[in-house]
Enzyme design. Structure first.
Site, mmCIF file in Angstrom:
data_model
loop_
_atom_site.group_PDB
_atom_site.id
_atom_site.type_symbol
_atom_site.label_atom_id
_atom_site.label_comp_id
_atom_site.label_asym_id
_atom_site.label_seq_id
_atom_site.Cartn_x
_atom_site.Cartn_y
_atom_site.Cartn_z
ATOM 1 N N HIS A 112 0.791 -1.554 -0.080
ATOM 2 C CA HIS A 112 -0.050 0.237 0.230
ATOM 3 C C HIS A 112 0.980 1.196 -0.027
ATOM 4 O O HIS A 112 0.925 2.531 -0.647
ATOM 5 C CB HIS A 112 -0.519 -0.541 1.129
ATOM 6 C CG HIS A 112 -1.755 1.356 1.749
ATOM 7 N ND1 HIS A 112 -3.173 0.948 1.529
ATOM 8 C CD2 HIS A 112 -1.358 2.412 1.606
ATOM 9 C CE1 HIS A 112 -3.675 2.307 0.951
ATOM 10 N NE2 HIS A 112 -2.681 3.220 1.726
ATOM 11 N N GLU A 113 1.260 1.472 0.818
ATOM 12 C CA GLU A 113 2.523 2.364 1.286
ATOM 13 C C GLU A 113 3.811 2.580 0.072
ATOM 14 O O GLU A 113 3.988 3.769 -0.949
ATOM 15 C CB GLU A 113 3.390 2.561 2.715
ATOM 16 C CG GLU A 113 2.145 2.741 3.566
ATOM 17 C CD GLU A 113 1.609 3.744 3.865
ATOM 18 O OE1 GLU A 113 1.856 4.467 2.911
ATOM 19 O OE2 GLU A 113 0.889 3.327 4.048
ATOM 20 N N HIS A 141 1.683 4.245 -2.985
ATOM 21 C CA HIS A 141 1.674 5.665 -2.617
ATOM 22 C C HIS A 141 3.260 5.775 -3.295
ATOM 23 O O HIS A 141 3.612 7.141 -4.142
ATOM 24 C CB HIS A 141 1.946 6.343 -0.928
ATOM 25 C CG HIS A 141 0.493 6.172 -0.568
ATOM 26 N ND1 HIS A 141 -0.515 6.741 -1.075
ATOM 27 C CD2 HIS A 141 -0.329 5.511 0.476
ATOM 28 C CE1 HIS A 141 -2.189 7.063 -0.294
ATOM 29 N NE2 HIS A 141 -1.905 5.947 0.553
#
Length: 674
Positions: free
Chosen positions: A467-468, A471
């Protein structure tokens, strides 16, 4: 002249962390604010007629040194803080707020911007330039440019108070997190806990020179205890400790801070002519207004609630069957969910963790990015770090040109806030034909290695890393002219698309085969485990969806209309009424540590996690149609979403990628809700 007033003479102009001393910061802020003001004055005093170039472009590239200093300081205040640093933050935050207001409330500067804005139809601007002009004009109006002098003074006062309150809120949560520990001396109290969690607790106790085992409120310690510890009383103690952070009527209590933040945000919105803080915020979101958000959340609630209630009944019956428990409490949820999951799927984190060595998972994310977007990651050792645990990478394209610098900081420590986030130490932009590449960081709190074992991740931590990293890719692949439109500078309900879509690869056999290998034998994760991971992906999804919706509704309750909050706890209970499954715990209050909305940037925006899930499920369905490593789809995603930042309206960008607007069916199907 301070370290921060000139370009760094380091490799790629990376931050020279080892040269920075605490006493450098405040003088550097003062000097850089002064220099940035001089740049603004030069724009205002330019004798030439205002043009896009000499006003908007000059404004966007102004204050570059101050931006870098702020990003370095505030990133470290989250990842490596100290009392001294928090004191400096309290001193410099009002200076930055004042400087920001000095710009947005500057009448002469606004006149120049308005002069260009008023003739925008006759100017030959690119799409990105039009977006910059619209956003800058709007940001001035939204920050009080049309107010009279008395109202402007009031706005400045509110902004200064809010900046301090948000900092204090976060400091209180961190202090309460650090002030609690569960000290266990009786080995039988560890029953049910995985060996890794016990070893980590022993290690923590030794580091404090204490006999026995220590568990605390940091996620890598808290989550395993709540999930596996058989001792229900101790689970209760830990859960209540976590739930009453900043709700204990002590020096770190956040109840008044919550009331003050909500009140001031509402006052600020009214001052600017908006009905509420949510109306103000949502004007610059895909969702547009509070009614649309509420109907989006309530529509999801209607679809998720029957499933959630069914799942909760099933979980309650299961707890009664195996342990004779009549009423499921909050400290039972993770424990019995895990037991039920093991029964249904014969799959638990302890079986999976050996296949998810941190280094392998990270390399897996790198390999997937290479297959999709043609970039490679090379660890380097000549870039300065702010802590020994941080790893640094050059991100290169196939021609060996620098795409980005990437920092990875994965383990909890004192002075690092909980959770996981992506941030940047330097944003991307193009000036005078030079494409200045970004410096991006992922910060997480994963289970650290112990003397006998490497860092082995739970599957949840694997998805967090991806997820990170999603980003991170949004930041790394940025390719815009203007810094304020670069990377993750997009509408808040669009920013979670690149991160959430990336999680999907964690469930695909083809992707797992690249990195899910046993840390001792090198054996690839068995196919039956992969099938079970996929099957269990929607396990108790109704309950999880209800939880997310409840947070979104609480956020909208605080920010969606005028109200007087007599009591934070009662207000919260009323907001949770339609989403409640577990009995309430009198000592606990979520709002006082709800950092996302009271310290971070999610106020009136918590719904965006679910909103972005609709986008990500729809986007990944497109990858699945063509193949999860399909170059054509990946290139469309890279060129229309990842590289474009905030240069166009997100729905326009999404439709360029997908060919149509997103449909919620993909999410409901994936979540097993239809």
């Amino acid at each position: 002249m301070t370290l921060f007033s000139k370009k760094f003479s380091t490799k790629y102009e990376t931050a020279p962390f080892s040269q920075i001393k605490m006493e450098n910061y405040k003088p550097a802020f003062e000097e850089n604010i002064k220099a940035a003001k001089a740049e603004i004055d030069a724009i205002i005093n330019n004798p030439e007629v205002p043009t896009f170039e000499n006003t908007l472009e000059a404004l966007d590239f102004s204050g570059n040194a101050l931006d870098r200093l702020s990003s370095i300081f505030f990133n470290l205040n989250s990842a490596e803080t100290s009392e001294e640093m928090q004191k400096i933050a309290q001193e410099v935050s009002p200076l930055l707020t004042e400087f920001s207001n000095d710009i947005t409330l500057n009448e002469d500067l606004f006149k120049r911007i308005k002069s260009v804005y008023d003739q925008k139809d006759s100017l030959d601007l690119t799409t990105e330039q039009q977006t910059l002009l619209d956003k800058k004009y709007k940001s001035f109006v939204r920050n009080g440019a049309l107010l009279n002098d008395e109202q402007k003074a009031k706005l400045r006062e509110i902004d200064t108070q809010l900046a301090k309150l948000k900092l204090t809120f976060g400091e209180n949560v961190l202090a309460e997190t650090n002030n609690y520990q569960l000290h266990i001396t009786n080995e039988s109290d560890l029953k049910g806990l995985p060996e890794g969690a016990i070893e980590a607790a022993k290690h923590l106790a030794e580091s404090k020179e204490i006999e026995g085992w220590i568990f605390n409120l940091d996620y890598p310690s808290y989550i395993p205890f709540m999930t596996y510890a058989d001792n229900r009383e101790l689970r209760k103690e830990l859960a209540i400790a976590a739930g009453k952070k900043a709700f204990q009527n002590n020096q770190y209590d956040n109840q008044n801070n919550v009331k003050d933040i909500v009140r001031l945000r509402h006052e600020r919105a009214n001052l600017l002519g908006y009905a509420s803080h949510a109306h103000f915020v949502l004007e610059e979101r895909m969702a547009q207004n509070p009614d649309k958000v509420k109907s989006f959340l309530n529509d999801l609630l209607e679809k998720a609630k029957p499933a959630a209630e069914r799942e909760f009944t099933e979980l309650t019956a299961f707890a009664k069957e195996i342990d004779g428990i009549d009423h499921l409490e909050k400290w039972d949820g993770a424990y019995y969910s895990e037991k039920l999951k093991q029964k249904l799927f014969n799959l638990d984190d302890e079986k999976l963790k050996p296949y998810f060595k941190l280094e392998n998972v990270l390399n897996g994310a790198f390999t997937i990015a290479e297959k999709l977007y043609g970039i490679t990651f090379k660890e380097v050792f000549d870039i300065d770090k702010y802590h020994k645990d941080v790893k640094t990478y050059e991100v290169l394209d196939f021609e060996n040109q620098l795409v980005a610098v990437f920092y990875a900081d994965f383990f909890p420590r004192k002075g690092k806030r909980n959770g996981a986030w992506m941030t940047s130490f330097k944003s991307q932009s193009i000036k005078n034909g030079v494409n200045d590449r970004p410096h991006i960081s992922n910060v997480c709190n994963f289970t650290p290695p112990t003397p006998s074992k490497p860092s082995l991740l739970t599957f949840n931590e694997v998805t967090t890393l991806f997820h990170e990293f999603g980003h991170g890719l949004h930041g790394m692949l940025a390719n815009t002219v203007y810094p304020s439109l670069s990377g993750t500078s997009v509408y808040w309900d669009f920013v979670e698309l690149p991160s959430q879509v990336m999680e999907n690869w964690c469930y695909e056999p083809e992707a797992l085969a690249l990195f899910a290998k046993h840390y001792q034998t090198g054996e690839v994760i068995p196919q039956e485990y992969v099938e079970k991971i996929k099957e269990s992906a929607s396990f108790l999804e109704g309950i999880a969806t209800m939880r997310q919706i409840s947070f979104g509704l609480l956020d909208m309750a605080y920010h969606g209309k005028a109200q007087t909050i007599e009591d934070v706890k009662s207000f919260e209970e009323a907001a949770f009424k339609n989403t409640k499954l577990y009995p309430d715990v009198a000592e606990n209050c979520m709002s006082t540590s709800f950092s996302h909305i009271f310290q971070g940037g999610y106020s009136s925006g918590y719904y965006s996690y679910k909103w972005a899930e609709v986008l990500d499920a729809d986007a990944f369905a497109y990858f699945q149609e063509k193949g999860i490593f399909d170059k054509e789809v990946a290139t469309k995603f890279k060129e229309n979403v990842l590289s474009k930042g905030g240069t166009e309206h997100p729905m326009t960008l999404y439709k360029k990628f997908r060919g149509q607007e997103p449909k919620p069916e993909a999410l409901l199907k994936r979540a097993g809700l239809i």
